[in-house]
Design a protein around this motif. Structure first.
Motif: not given
Length: 169
Positions: A15-20, A23-25, A143-146
């Motif tokens: 989760k931390g890695k996908v957020q960093a 997610c923004d991209r 996918n929830c994070e995205l």
């Protein structure tokens, strides 16, 4: 059971890695492209399907379609070109070669490719014999994070519906 025991820590770190990293991209690519294709395979395809129809179409009103990586070369690859957004959920199990084949082609035929690779998000520590069963757990959480990141950029709460539960159908 050993693999299941590792999943909470894998998902938390992922989760931390996908957020960093993604997610923004992802949210920015959704702003740039009204439509995207989501690819996945094997047991991960359940999350490819769910991400497309539930997270993005239902919850975010994002136009998209889901494709199985193995079926991509049965015709859908003919619409691949620059300016078309592809999101690949690259599995860590037995179907990974299909995802890699699609990725190799996409890298050279579109300028809007995003890959969520299970092996880079912690599944490398899971016994290969059970990765197929556990990849969906990882992809659901990512996918929830995205979808949440997309929702923030578009100011679209994931719980807001236009029709579902509001009008008879």
């Amino acid at each position: 059971m050993e693999g299941i025991g590792k999943m909470d820590a894998i998902v938390a770190a992922a989760k931390g890695k996908v957020q960093a990293e993604l997610c923004d991209r992802f949210a920015a690519l959704c702003q740039e492209h009204e439509f995207l294709y989501i690819l996945g395979s094997g047991s991960t395809f359940s999350q490819t399907y769910g991400f497309a129809i539930c997270s993005l179409m239902e919850m975010q009103w994002q136009h998209c379609a889901y494709l199985h990586s193995g079926e991509y070369f049965h015709g859908p690859f003919e619409v691949t070109e620059k300016g078309v957004f592809y999101f690949l959920q690259k599995s860590s199990g037995k179907c990974r070669p299909m995802d890699e084949r699609a990725e190799d082609f996409l890298k050279t035929h579109t300028d809007a490719l995003m890959v969520l690779d299970a092996m880079e998000y912690g599944m490398d520590v899971i016994d290969p014999a059970v990765r197929d069963y556990l990849d969906p757990v990882l992809f659901y959480a990512m996918n929830c994070e995205l979808r949440s990141a997309r929702g923030k950029v578009f100011d679209h709460d994931v719980d807001y519906r236009r029709y579902m539960g509001k009008i008879p159908y």
